[in-house]
Motif scaffolding. Structure first.
Motif, PDB file in Angstrom:
ATOM      1  N   SER A   9      46.379  27.061  39.200  1.00 25.35           N
ATOM      2  CA  SER A   9      46.174  27.628  40.176  1.00 25.35           C
ATOM      3  C   SER A   9      45.956  29.260  39.845  1.00 25.35           C
ATOM      4  CB  SER A   9      47.516  27.980  41.293  1.00 25.35           C
ATOM      5  OG  SER A   9      47.935  26.368  41.705  1.00 25.35           O
ATOM      6  N   CYS A  10      45.196  29.855  40.603  1.00 20.41           N
ATOM      7  CA  CYS A  10      44.508  31.239  39.970  1.00 20.41           C
ATOM      8  C   CYS A  10      44.807  32.146  41.085  1.00 20.41           C
ATOM      9  CB  CYS A  10      43.189  31.016  39.901  1.00 20.41           C
ATOM     10  SG  CYS A  10      42.696  30.099  38.486  1.00 20.41           S
ATOM     11  N   LEU A  11      45.069  33.385  40.636  1.00 16.33           N
ATOM     12  CA  LEU A  11      45.234  34.650  41.228  1.00 16.33           C
ATOM     13  C   LEU A  11      44.398  35.844  40.749  1.00 16.33           C
ATOM     14  CD1 LEU A  11      49.240  34.807  42.133  1.00 16.33           C
ATOM     15  CD2 LEU A  11      47.244  33.891  43.700  1.00 16.33           C
ATOM     16  N   HIS A  12      43.725  36.544  41.549  1.00 18.88           N
ATOM     17  CA  HIS A  12      42.891  37.680  41.146  1.00 18.88           C
ATOM     18  C   HIS A  12      43.360  39.008  41.722  1.00 18.88           C
ATOM     19  CE1 HIS A  12      39.615  35.375  39.322  1.00 18.88           C
ATOM     20  NE2 HIS A  12      39.991  34.302  40.110  1.00 18.88           N
ATOM     21  N   PHE A  13      43.317  39.929  40.924  1.00 18.01           N
ATOM     22  CA  PHE A  13      43.722  41.179  41.188  1.00 18.01           C
ATOM     23  C   PHE A  13      42.700  42.140  41.019  1.00 18.01           C
ATOM     24  CE2 PHE A  13      47.779  38.736  41.008  1.00 18.01           C
ATOM     25  CZ  PHE A  13      48.389  39.443  42.118  1.00 18.01           C
ATOM     26  N   THR A  14      42.296  43.117  41.647  1.00 21.47           N
ATOM     27  CA  THR A  14      41.151  43.952  41.503  1.00 21.47           C
ATOM     28  C   THR A  14      41.435  45.319  42.550  1.00 21.47           C
ATOM     29  OG1 THR A  14      39.854  43.021  43.329  1.00 21.47           O
ATOM     30  CG2 THR A  14      39.452  42.480  40.895  1.00 21.47           C
ATOM     31  N   ASP A  15      42.565  45.305  43.376  1.00 20.51           N
ATOM     32  CA  ASP A  15      42.866  46.330  44.096  1.00 20.51           C
ATOM     33  C   ASP A  15      43.090  47.680  43.245  1.00 20.51           C
ATOM     34  OD1 ASP A  15      42.281  44.664  46.148  1.00 20.51           O
ATOM     35  OD2 ASP A  15      44.224  44.356  46.633  1.00 20.51           O
ATOM     36  N   ARG A  16      42.933  48.854  43.820  1.00 19.89           N
ATOM     37  CA  ARG A  16      43.498  49.969  43.048  1.00 19.89           C
ATOM     38  C   ARG A  16      43.598  50.949  44.167  1.00 19.89           C
ATOM     39  NH1 ARG A  16      38.543  51.312  39.382  1.00 19.89           N
ATOM     40  NH2 ARG A  16      38.313  48.987  39.483  1.00 19.89           N
ATOM     41  N   ASN A  17      44.285  52.188  43.976  1.00 21.99           N
ATOM     42  CA  ASN A  17      44.752  53.045  44.825  1.00 21.99           C
ATOM     43  C   ASN A  17      43.637  54.415  44.435  1.00 21.99           C
ATOM     44  OD1 ASN A  17      46.107  54.060  42.822  1.00 21.99           O
ATOM     45  ND2 ASN A  17      47.923  53.296  43.611  1.00 21.99           N
ATOM     46  N   ALA A  18      44.058  55.497  45.130  1.00 20.43           N
ATOM     47  CA  ALA A  18      43.396  56.841  44.639  1.00 20.43           C
ATOM     48  C   ALA A  18      43.639  57.264  43.283  1.00 20.43           C
ATOM     49  CB  ALA A  18      43.889  58.063  45.547  1.00 20.43           C
ATOM     50  N   THR A  19      44.732  56.781  42.440  1.00 17.66           N
ATOM     51  CA  THR A  19      44.840  57.240  41.177  1.00 17.66           C
ATOM     52  C   THR A  19      44.499  56.116  40.221  1.00 17.66           C
ATOM     53  OG1 THR A  19      47.266  56.127  41.112  1.00 17.66           O
ATOM     54  CG2 THR A  19      46.674  58.554  41.770  1.00 17.66           C
ATOM     55  N   GLN A  20      43.785  55.101  40.721  1.00 16.85           N
ATOM     56  CA  GLN A  20      43.210  53.763  39.905  1.00 16.85           C
ATOM     57  C   GLN A  20      44.417  52.975  39.441  1.00 16.85           C
ATOM     58  OE1 GLN A  20      39.882  53.606  39.367  1.00 16.85           O
ATOM     59  NE2 GLN A  20      39.812  55.290  40.792  1.00 16.85           N
ATOM     60  N   TRP A  21      45.646  53.146  39.980  1.00 16.47           N
ATOM     61  CA  TRP A  21      46.800  52.076  39.831  1.00 16.47           C
ATOM     62  C   TRP A  21      46.844  51.100  40.737  1.00 16.47           C
ATOM     63  CZ3 TRP A  21      49.771  51.608  35.646  1.00 16.47           C
ATOM     64  CH2 TRP A  21      49.630  52.686  34.572  1.00 16.47           C
ATOM     65  N   GLY A  22      47.179  49.830  40.436  1.00 19.23           N
ATOM     66  CA  GLY A  22      47.612  48.631  41.314  1.00 19.23           C
ATOM     67  C   GLY A  22      48.730  48.154  40.926  1.00 19.23           C
ATOM     68  N   SER A  23      49.189  47.327  41.519  1.00 22.71           N
ATOM     69  CA  SER A  23      50.521  46.453  41.493  1.00 22.71           C
ATOM     70  C   SER A  23      50.531  45.036  41.654  1.00 22.71           C
ATOM     71  CB  SER A  23      51.642  47.220  42.343  1.00 22.71           C
ATOM     72  OG  SER A  23      51.306  46.915  43.431  1.00 22.71           O
ATOM     73  N   LEU A  24      51.165  44.151  41.062  1.00 23.40           N
ATOM     74  CA  LEU A  24      51.291  42.781  41.274  1.00 23.40           C
ATOM     75  C   LEU A  24      52.737  42.296  41.336  1.00 23.40           C
ATOM     76  CD1 LEU A  24      51.656  40.918  38.523  1.00 23.40           C
ATOM     77  CD2 LEU A  24      49.363  41.824  38.217  1.00 23.40           C
ATOM     78  N   ALA A  25      53.330  41.373  41.894  1.00 19.49           N
ATOM     79  CA  ALA A  25      54.630  40.797  41.986  1.00 19.49           C
ATOM     80  C   ALA A  25      54.507  39.343  42.125  1.00 19.49           C
ATOM     81  CB  ALA A  25      55.372  41.575  43.040  1.00 19.49           C
ATOM     82  N   ILE A  26      55.072  38.475  41.463  1.00 13.98           N
ATOM     83  CA  ILE A  26      55.086  37.127  41.528  1.00 13.98           C
ATOM     84  C   ILE A  26      56.391  36.634  41.577  1.00 13.98           C
ATOM     85  CG2 ILE A  26      54.471  34.939  40.483  1.00 13.98           C
ATOM     86  CD1 ILE A  26      52.074  36.307  39.365  1.00 13.98           C
ATOM     87  N   ASN A  27      57.014  35.788  42.329  1.00 13.66           N
ATOM     88  CA  ASN A  27      58.181  35.052  42.485  1.00 13.66           C
ATOM     89  C   ASN A  27      58.169  33.685  42.578  1.00 13.66           C
ATOM     90  OD1 ASN A  27      57.470  34.662  44.996  1.00 13.66           O
ATOM     91  ND2 ASN A  27      58.578  36.647  45.721  1.00 13.66           N
ATOM     92  N   GLY A  28      59.349  33.058  42.688  1.00 15.51           N
ATOM     93  CA  GLY A  28      59.469  31.549  42.697  1.00 15.51           C
ATOM     94  C   GLY A  28      58.852  30.946  43.834  1.00 15.51           C
ATOM     95  N   SER A  29      58.677  31.493  44.967  1.00 12.60           N
ATOM     96  CA  SER A  29      57.859  31.023  46.176  1.00 12.60           C
ATOM     97  C   SER A  29      56.480  31.163  45.829  1.00 12.60           C
ATOM     98  CB  SER A  29      58.244  31.811  47.079  1.00 12.60           C
ATOM     99  OG  SER A  29      57.860  33.205  47.132  1.00 12.60           O
ATOM    100  N   GLN A  30      55.902  31.877  45.176  1.00  7.92           N
ATOM    101  CA  GLN A  30      54.587  31.631  45.017  1.00  7.92           C
ATOM    102  C   GLN A  30      54.343  30.817  43.865  1.00  7.92           C
ATOM    103  OE1 GLN A  30      54.542  36.142  44.380  1.00  7.92           O
ATOM    104  NE2 GLN A  30      52.475  35.920  45.417  1.00  7.92           N
ATOM    105  N   ALA A  31      55.028  30.600  42.876  1.00 10.98           N
ATOM    106  CA  ALA A  31      54.774  29.482  41.725  1.00 10.98           C
ATOM    107  C   ALA A  31      55.001  28.343  42.205  1.00 10.98           C
ATOM    108  CB  ALA A  31      55.648  30.101  40.575  1.00 10.98           C
ATOM    109  N   LEU A  32      55.996  27.954  43.105  1.00 10.98           N
ATOM    110  CA  LEU A  32      56.324  26.557  43.539  1.00 10.98           C
ATOM    111  C   LEU A  32      55.165  25.995  44.090  1.00 10.98           C
ATOM    112  CD1 LEU A  32      58.949  24.948  43.761  1.00 10.98           C
ATOM    113  CD2 LEU A  32      59.167  25.418  46.149  1.00 10.98           C
ATOM    114  N   GLY A  33      54.834  24.772  43.666  1.00  8.18           N
ATOM    115  CA  GLY A  33      53.542  23.942  43.919  1.00  8.18           C
ATOM    116  C   GLY A  33      52.428  24.295  43.203  1.00  8.18           C
ATOM    117  N   ALA A  34      52.471  25.063  42.251  1.00  6.81           N
ATOM    118  CA  ALA A  34      51.112  25.574  41.556  1.00  6.81           C
ATOM    119  C   ALA A  34      50.584  24.322  40.885  1.00  6.81           C
ATOM    120  CB  ALA A  34      51.504  26.678  40.366  1.00  6.81           C
ATOM    121  N   LYS A  35      49.304  24.252  40.674  1.00  5.78           N
ATOM    122  CA  LYS A  35      48.842  23.101  40.205  1.00  5.78           C
ATOM    123  C   LYS A  35      49.144  22.840  38.570  1.00  5.78           C
ATOM    124  CE  LYS A  35      44.514  22.458  41.554  1.00  5.78           C
ATOM    125  NZ  LYS A  35      42.989  22.853  41.597  1.00  5.78           N
TER     126      LYS A  35
END
Length: 731
Positions: free
Chosen positions: A93-119
């Motif tokens: 399973s794949c996730l893509h992150f390209t978002d950014r704010n005014a300071t060019q920073w972005g964030s990501l968060a992954i927990n067990g609920s997102q990983a459960l059932g991954a291919k």
């Protein structure tokens, strides 16, 4: 199923009613006589009814057998395709992150609920910026299950959002719990990838405390650009030149970095940064950042930075050797030139270094600057103590050279001549340069008044019968006739000599400020002769004079890939490597005269060979035949000539060749007339789906493994409806 049923019913209705006769289906005869359909008399009706009683079960059995056989074959092919795919990449399973704010920073968060059932219990995360950007990945929090049940791999060297099984991870986190990391992880390009794997993931989320929290930032790649001039055909060798005239005393300044900075530099590399100043200047170096692998014991045995107080690597002119992080400090050369060598010989890598350089004019009345680091003063004093020893050793013959008598002096000139012989029975490789000749000039008293000193030296290389001599240049600057000219002066050039009827004649003159292409002998002998003047009349902005080169005695014609069989024949097997590069002899120099080089490619039964030529320049015109005295490249699916392919010669843009089968041959033919640069190509063994057709028909198929079936889908419902229609007709 409904659609298949409708198709089957339509097919039956199209055929209409009929009957069996002599074991063959006979359609019913139709005749428009007053709108009445007339049936032809049938003579074997009892036989037909009897046949109908056993046709139904027999037809069902045949239909099921055919369907079962085709289904098993399709399932087997699907398993083979999936098996081959599993060797190439893991479907996640794949996730893509390209978002950014005014300071060019972005964030990501992954927990067990997102990983459960991954291919395939696998999750890939790709962070992508613009083409001119890099990714800085800052790990904020990471919580994994103990026992390495959860793991995370980091891939900072991706060119596209694809992670194959063969892709090596730069970092792996396993059985790990940590908060914010000390330093970010930087990508070498626009993509940074993560791969999380889970073994036996729990079904109860309350028992799975998987946590990944991170921030990322996009950085402009131009902020980490080295401001020097890259040496042609090198990976990380740069020249930095002082400008002839600068405003407000600024003669040139900028930044230099380790390869791939701020990402980790590659392992097993060697880089040279040469700073060439004006005679009235010196060089200042300031390291803003320096991170190398830690040294287990004292000294610098592995990755290290060596600074030389000259433009060449004289061990007596060492300013300092750096192999560990130190406080920021300034380093100053005592003269106009400075050499920085970076040698990464360990398997471990680090972030590397970022430095700032500046060419500074000497103060009036001050012969040389006062260097601040004690190491500079110490190295300078060592150089002074050994200067006399260098001059005494300048004229001494090298271990692999033989001196000869000097030639008679010409009127008004002092003439020097030397001769150095390099025998492959003594050394298989080494270096030679013109610096020894220049030091010999100083030992003999310098320049004569009213005339110029002529310097000459002959370099002779003697190989074994099965060997060739190859010369590659590392430094080179011999003035041309005048500025903006490419013509050489016979009295100030490096001569490539060729023996003709017992006499040596100049085959080629080398001069200029750019590195010449590699040279290779056509036989077991090579002769070079350097003719120079002192002082030189410089026609370019480069302030050094002479050359430095490396020689090697080779049996493989300079072709480092494949397995050499005999003479100039090389074999490439997919069992050893599925892709790589191959090129003409002595590439990127001129290939040899009167040579035939064969490249044989052997793949598996389900593989085809694809060649992509990125450079192609073979001397020849027209049809590339003997009438035009052309060299040429021959392609063939056989050991013999293949009439499918014509000969290739001339200078061609990028193109691609594909084999029809599992074998392919490429042959270079050259004559004794003219030569060119040659070719360079990428070879790939591509896997194709297996079917029952002629393998030669698959030459143009795609290389990617597909899970689609190559056989037509056999629907057992269709056969069943055929038989039911027949049975109902006779009932």
């Amino acid at each position: 199923m409904a659609r298949q049923r409708r198709r089957a019913e339509e097919h039956c209705s199209m055929r209409g009613a009929g009957y069996f006769y002599a074991g063959r289906w006979q359609p019913e005869a139709r005749r428009q006589d007053n709108g009445i359909r007339v049936r032809q008399p049938v003579s074997l009706w009892p036989l037909t009814m009897a046949a109908a009683t056993w046709v139904l079960p027999l037809g069902l059995a045949v239909a099921l057998a055919v369907a079962t056989g085709n289904g098993q074959q399709q399932q087997k092919q699907l398993q083979v395709a999936n098996s081959k795919q599993s060797h190439l990449w893991l479907d996640c399973s794949c996730l893509h992150f390209t978002d950014r704010n005014a300071t060019q920073w972005g964030s990501l968060a992954i927990n067990g609920s997102q990983a459960l059932g991954a291919k395939n219990n696998c999750l890939m995360v790709f962070i992508g910026g613009m083409d001119d950007e890099l990714v800085a990945f800052q790990l904020e929090q990471l919580q994994l299950r103990p026992g390495c049940l959860d793991s995370m791999d980091v891939f900072p060297y991706l060119r596209e959002p694809v992670i194959e099984n063969a892709t090596l991870a730069a970092d792996t986190f396993c059985q790990h719990s940590r908060n914010r990391s000390a330093t970010p992880i930087y990508s070498a390009g626009r993509w940074l990838g993560l791969r999380l794997r889970f073994q036996q993931p729990p079904t109860d989320l309350s028992r799975w405390n998987l946590t990944l929290a991170a921030s990322y930032r996009f950085l402009k790649r131009e902020n980490f650009r080295t401001d020097g001039r890259l040496v042609p055909h090198s990976f990380c060798d740069f020249y930095f030149f002082a400008s002839l005239s600068g405003e407000d005393g600024n003669l040139g300044q900028g930044y230099f970095h380790s390869p791939q900075f701020p990402a980790h530099y590659p392992a097993h590399i060697k880089c040279a940064y040469k700073f060439i100043g004006r005679p009235d200047t010196h060089v200042e170096i300031l390291f803003e950042e320096l991170q190398l692998p830690p040294v287990a014991s004292g000294g610098c045995q592995l990755d290290a930075l060596t600074l030389f107080d000259a433009e060449s690597a004289y061990m007596s002119a060492v300013i300092d050797v750096l192999c560990s992080s130190r406080p920021t400090r300034r380093m100053v050369s005592s003269g106009p030139d400075l050499l920085l060598e970076f040698n990464a010989s360990s398997n471990r890598t680090a972030k590397g270094f970022r430095g700032k350089y500046k060419f500074v004019p000497n103060e009036p009345g001050v012969p040389e600057p006062s260097p601040s680091p004690p190491a500079v003063l110490e190295a300078a004093s060592v150089a002074v103590r050994q200067e006399k020893f260098q001059q005494e050793q300048a004229l001494a013959p090298k271990a692999n050279s033989l001196p000869t008598d000097a030639e008679l002096s010409k009127p008004g000139r002092s003439f020097e001549q030397c001769k150095q012989t390099f025998d492959s029975r003594v050394n298989k490789s080494g270096t030679f340069d013109s610096n020894q000749l220049l030091m010999a000039k100083h030992a003999l008293g310098g320049v004569l008044t009213g005339g110029s000193r002529v310097l000459q030296c002959r370099y002779e290389f003697e190989a074994q019968p099965s060997e060739r001599v190859q010369v590659r240049f590392h430094d080179f600057n011999v003035p041309t006739e005048h500025e903006n000219s490419t013509s050489c002066q016979p009295g100030d050039a490096l001569h490539v000599l060729n023996e003709v009827r017992g006499r040596y004649e100049t085959q080629e003159l080398l001069c200029g400020a750019f590195l010449p292409k590699p040279l290779m002998s056509s036989g077991s002998l090579m002769h070079l002769q350097f003719v120079g003047k002192y002082p030189p009349t410089m026609t370019n902005k480069v302030q050094y004079y002479g050359f430095r080169a490396e020689y090697r005695f080779l049996t493989n014609f300079g072709i480092m890939s494949g397995v050499q069989m005999e003479d100039c024949s090389f074999v490439y097997n997919s069992s050893e490597r599925v892709s790589g590069l191959f090129h003409s002899p002595n590439f990127p120099g001129y290939y040899l005269e009167n040579v035939v080089c064969n490249y044989y490619f052997y793949g598996a039964s389900d593989e085809r060979i694809v060649l992509h030529f990125t450079y192609f320049d073979i001397e020849g015109i027209g049809n590339c035949d003997h009438q035009t005295a052309s060299d040429y490249i021959e392609f063939s699916n056989f050991m013999s000539t293949d009439r499918k392919f014509s000969r290739y010669c001339g200078k061609l843009p990028d193109f691609e060749m594909r084999s029809d089968g599992r074998f392919f041959r490429v042959t270079l033919h050259s004559n004794d007339r003219f030569v060119a640069i040659g070719f360079r190509a990428l070879y790939t063994f591509e896997t194709i789906p297996v079917n029952n057709s002629d393998p030669r028909d698959n030459a143009s198929m795609q290389s990617f493994v597909s899970t689609a079936s190559t056989q037509p889908v056999v629907n057992p419902t269709k056969y069943i409806f055929y038989i039911i229609c027949i049975y109902k007709t006779y009932q």
